[in-house]
Write an enzyme that holds these catalytic residues in place. Sequence first.
Site, PDB file in Angstrom:
ATOM      1  N   LYS A 137     -24.773 -30.273  11.239  1.00  0.00           N
ATOM      2  CA  LYS A 137     -23.559 -29.701  10.641  1.00  0.00           C
ATOM      3  C   LYS A 137     -22.496 -29.492  11.718  1.00  0.00           C
ATOM      4  CE  LYS A 137     -23.208 -25.042  10.029  1.00  0.00           C
ATOM      5  NZ  LYS A 137     -22.015 -24.346  10.558  1.00  0.00           N
ATOM      6  N   ASN A 138     -22.878 -28.839  12.813  1.00  0.00           N
ATOM      7  CA  ASN A 138     -21.874 -28.446  13.807  1.00  0.00           C
ATOM      8  C   ASN A 138     -21.343 -29.610  14.644  1.00  0.00           C
ATOM      9  OD1 ASN A 138     -21.920 -25.905  12.838  1.00  0.00           O
ATOM     10  ND2 ASN A 138     -23.179 -25.035  14.471  1.00  0.00           N
TER      11      ASN A 138
ATOM     12  N   CYS B  91     -15.231 -12.490  10.480  1.00  0.00           N
ATOM     13  CA  CYS B  91     -16.343 -12.966   9.670  1.00  0.00           C
ATOM     14  C   CYS B  91     -17.530 -12.043   9.881  1.00  0.00           C
ATOM     15  CB  CYS B  91     -16.684 -14.412   9.991  1.00  0.00           C
ATOM     16  SG  CYS B  91     -17.662 -14.614  11.451  1.00  0.00           S
TER      17      CYS B  91
ATOM     18  N   ARG C  83     -14.489 -12.948  16.116  1.00  0.00           N
ATOM     19  CA  ARG C  83     -14.259 -14.383  16.294  1.00  0.00           C
ATOM     20  C   ARG C  83     -12.784 -14.789  16.298  1.00  0.00           C
ATOM     21  NH1 ARG C  83     -18.430 -17.767  12.792  1.00  0.00           N
ATOM     22  NH2 ARG C  83     -18.213 -19.255  14.459  1.00  0.00           N
ATOM     23  N   PRO C  84     -12.040 -14.321  17.280  1.00  0.00           N
ATOM     24  CA  PRO C  84     -10.639 -14.736  17.380  1.00  0.00           C
ATOM     25  C   PRO C  84     -10.518 -16.215  17.770  1.00  0.00           C
ATOM     26  CG  PRO C  84     -11.263 -13.436  19.290  1.00  0.00           C
ATOM     27  CD  PRO C  84     -12.460 -13.456  18.390  1.00  0.00           C
TER      28      PRO C  84
ATOM     29  N   ASP D 154     -27.505 -19.271  17.445  1.00  0.00           N
ATOM     30  CA  ASP D 154     -27.806 -19.750  16.087  1.00  0.00           C
ATOM     31  C   ASP D 154     -29.304 -19.788  15.793  1.00  0.00           C
ATOM     32  OD1 ASP D 154     -25.121 -20.000  15.666  1.00  0.00           O
ATOM     33  OD2 ASP D 154     -25.058 -22.180  15.844  1.00  0.00           O
TER      34      ASP D 154
ATOM     35  N   ARG E  41     -24.469 -23.479   3.093  1.00  0.00           N
ATOM     36  CA  ARG E  41     -23.385 -23.943   3.977  1.00  0.00           C
ATOM     37  C   ARG E  41     -23.934 -24.834   5.077  1.00  0.00           C
ATOM     38  NH1 ARG E  41     -19.800 -19.586   6.576  1.00  0.00           N
ATOM     39  NH2 ARG E  41     -19.187 -21.539   7.526  1.00  0.00           N
TER      40      ARG E  41
HETATM   41  C1  EPZ Z   1     -19.681 -22.518  17.129  1.00  0.00           C
HETATM   42  O1  EPZ Z   1     -18.778 -21.534  16.662  1.00  0.00           O
HETATM   43  C2  EPZ Z   1     -20.645 -22.791  16.001  1.00  0.00           C
HETATM   44  N1  EPZ Z   1     -19.888 -23.273  14.856  1.00  0.00           N
HETATM   45  C3  EPZ Z   1     -21.418 -21.519  15.674  1.00  0.00           C
HETATM   46  O2  EPZ Z   1     -22.365 -21.831  14.679  1.00  0.00           O
HETATM   47  C4  EPZ Z   1     -22.136 -21.024  16.920  1.00  0.00           C
HETATM   48  O3  EPZ Z   1     -22.772 -19.795  16.646  1.00  0.00           O
HETATM   49  C5  EPZ Z   1     -21.140 -20.843  18.081  1.00  0.00           C
HETATM   50  O4  EPZ Z   1     -20.399 -22.077  18.276  1.00  0.00           O
HETATM   51  C6  EPZ Z   1     -21.800 -20.462  19.392  1.00  0.00           C
HETATM   52  O5  EPZ Z   1     -22.741 -21.423  19.760  1.00  0.00           O
HETATM   53  C7  EPZ Z   1     -19.552 -24.556  14.767  1.00  0.00           C
HETATM   54  O6  EPZ Z   1     -19.826 -25.366  15.650  1.00  0.00           O
HETATM   55  C8  EPZ Z   1     -18.830 -24.994  13.542  1.00  0.00           C
HETATM   56  P1  EPZ Z   1     -17.344 -20.030  20.043  1.00  0.00           P
HETATM   57  P2  EPZ Z   1     -17.427 -21.206  17.453  1.00  0.00           P
HETATM   58  O7  EPZ Z   1     -15.889 -20.346  19.979  1.00  0.00           O
HETATM   59  O8  EPZ Z   1     -16.890 -22.472  17.968  1.00  0.00           O
HETATM   60  C9  EPZ Z   1     -15.411 -15.822  21.235  1.00  0.00           C
HETATM   61  C10 EPZ Z   1     -23.595 -21.513  12.717  1.00  0.00           C
HETATM   62  O9  EPZ Z   1     -24.395 -20.620  12.340  1.00  0.00           O
HETATM   63  N2  EPZ Z   1     -14.117 -16.516  21.164  1.00  0.00           N
HETATM   64  O10 EPZ Z   1     -18.157 -20.646  21.109  1.00  0.00           O
HETATM   65  O11 EPZ Z   1     -16.595 -20.370  16.571  1.00  0.00           O
HETATM   66  C11 EPZ Z   1     -16.011 -15.644  19.844  1.00  0.00           C
HETATM   67  O12 EPZ Z   1     -15.472 -14.533  19.173  1.00  0.00           O
HETATM   68  C12 EPZ Z   1     -22.313 -21.137  13.424  1.00  0.00           C
HETATM   69  O13 EPZ Z   1     -23.760 -22.721  12.513  1.00  0.00           O
HETATM   70  C13 EPZ Z   1     -12.971 -15.839  21.536  1.00  0.00           C
HETATM   71  O14 EPZ Z   1     -12.993 -14.678  21.925  1.00  0.00           O
HETATM   72  O15 EPZ Z   1     -18.024 -20.323  18.627  1.00  0.00           O
HETATM   73  C14 EPZ Z   1     -17.477 -15.513  20.145  1.00  0.00           C
HETATM   74  O16 EPZ Z   1     -17.796 -14.209  20.476  1.00  0.00           O
HETATM   75  C15 EPZ Z   1     -22.057 -19.676  13.418  1.00  0.00           C
HETATM   76  N3  EPZ Z   1     -11.759 -16.501  21.433  1.00  0.00           N
HETATM   77  C16 EPZ Z   1     -17.665 -16.431  21.364  1.00  0.00           C
HETATM   78  O17 EPZ Z   1     -16.356 -16.614  21.925  1.00  0.00           O
HETATM   79  C17 EPZ Z   1     -11.676 -17.796  21.001  1.00  0.00           C
HETATM   80  O18 EPZ Z   1     -10.560 -18.326  20.930  1.00  0.00           O
HETATM   81  C18 EPZ Z   1     -18.271 -17.789  21.066  1.00  0.00           C
HETATM   82  O19 EPZ Z   1     -17.492 -18.458  20.094  1.00  0.00           O
HETATM   83  C19 EPZ Z   1     -12.851 -18.475  20.646  1.00  0.00           C
HETATM   84  C20 EPZ Z   1     -14.069 -17.805  20.740  1.00  0.00           C
END
Ligand code: EPZ
Length: 421
Positions: free
Chosen positions: A22-23, A114, A119-120, A304, A396
């Site tokens: 998916k990801n 969420c 998640r900003p 995850d 999902r």
């Molecule tokens: C991806 O989300 C995955 N989603 C998530 O999978 C996964 O948990 C996550 O990466 C971490 O491995 C997809 O690939 C579609 P991040 P993403 O940006 O990209 C903070 C699942 O269950 N952050 O690496 O949103 C954020 O708040 C899902 O399949 C900022 O502060 O994750 C978090 O605490 C859930 N500012 C951390 O970084 C930003 O601009 C990691 O988020 C972006 C992120």
Amino acid sequence: MFKFVIKGGKELKGKVKVSGSKNASLPILFASILSGELELANVPQLRDVDTTCKILSHMGLNVEREKKTVKVSGEVKKAEAPYELVKMMRASILALGPLVARYRRAVVSLPGGCAIGLRPVDLHLKGLEKLGARIEVKHGYVIAEAPEGLRGADITLDFPTVGGTENLMMAATLAKGKTVIRNAAKEPEIVDLARALREMGAEIEGEGTDTIEIKGKAELRGATYRVMADRIEAGTFLAAVGTAGGEVEIEDFPYESLTAVIEKFSEAGLKIERLGEKRVRVKKVGALKGTDITTAPYPGFPTDMQAQFMAAMCLAEGVSVIKETIFENRFMHALELQRLGADIKIDGNTVVVKGVEKLYGAKVTATDLRASASLVIAGLAAENTTEVYRIYHLDRGYEKMEEKLRALGAEIERVKSELNY
Ligand code: EPZ
């Protein structure tokens, strides 16, 4: 609305095949905006993919789906992702980079908070600004403009964000000159996206390391690509055997991308034997041992897989300490696991699980995608009947989960919920 009714206590036996990731599918589908032509194979049939296809169609692209192949073609007519679709899936923000890079203007709804944390998307926006986009947030929408096109830049991310790295990589493929992304995410899905982009003619180096270099091109071309296997689904089957017991052969198992998970389950006493490049046999012999994990960006233990690992530790001998460092609120499943009789204490970003001899069936509610998987696999091991509500979360991200588990001998049915959810 539907729920799962699970009659626990059956060991899992047989063979199961892991679906496409998916990801990895979601960013690669959004990358189709860059060329207007992509044929993607091994795409799992699940709700987040449906939402992505709806967003691409809403923009004016032609999207054809036949089983696991998605073909995207045409030009974007409306560079916009509306609230109604974005609110269903945070990953919609991945439309922003490709749209502003190719069409020089993008309007994408802000995803908002969420269940698992704030998640900003500030790092996505800061990075795009460095590539020369003018960004404005108004009425809940991000408006990105680059009338002269994007230009390459040297970007150091504050945190190796997965989505942020993907958005910037895609945008940089059509920026003028060279872009360097430092402190980039190293997740296998980033590598898969880079490979797909390369098939489209992009010049990218360093994916899978913390420095990614991209030389921008004037345009990209159409391509065909096959998505990698879903490492989290594969890990979830390890956890299912770790919880319910039995012996299962897993095909299309992305071994190299799951080493942290394999290591921890092996430490807990689960027997994982590699049978071929993409095939493993997993077997539970006696109770698992309490084992500690701390989630971390790749190659660390994936957030995850934290919920599913916790479910397995509920029945392990001894104590496990589980620390979540990626998201600030990803323990909602712990409260539901307690309803099944688990002995769990939550203290900030740490959970202490004291293994119990038995879990007992109860009604529980899924709060997010991986939480729902943890409740299902705990239900497989619990005495009597477990009912899991809000399984739309599971839909999902897991393709035909209950069918796959049923084929392994689990007693699990999808039935209409008597509640509003
Ligand atoms: C991806 O989300 C995955 N989603 C998530 O999978 C996964 O948990 C996550 O990466 C971490 O491995 C997809 O690939 C579609 P991040 P993403 O940006 O990209 C903070 C699942 O269950 N952050 O690496 O949103 C954020 O708040 C899902 O399949 C900022 O502060 O994750 C978090 O605490 C859930 N500012 C951390 O970084 C930003 O601009 C990691 O988020 C972006 C992120």
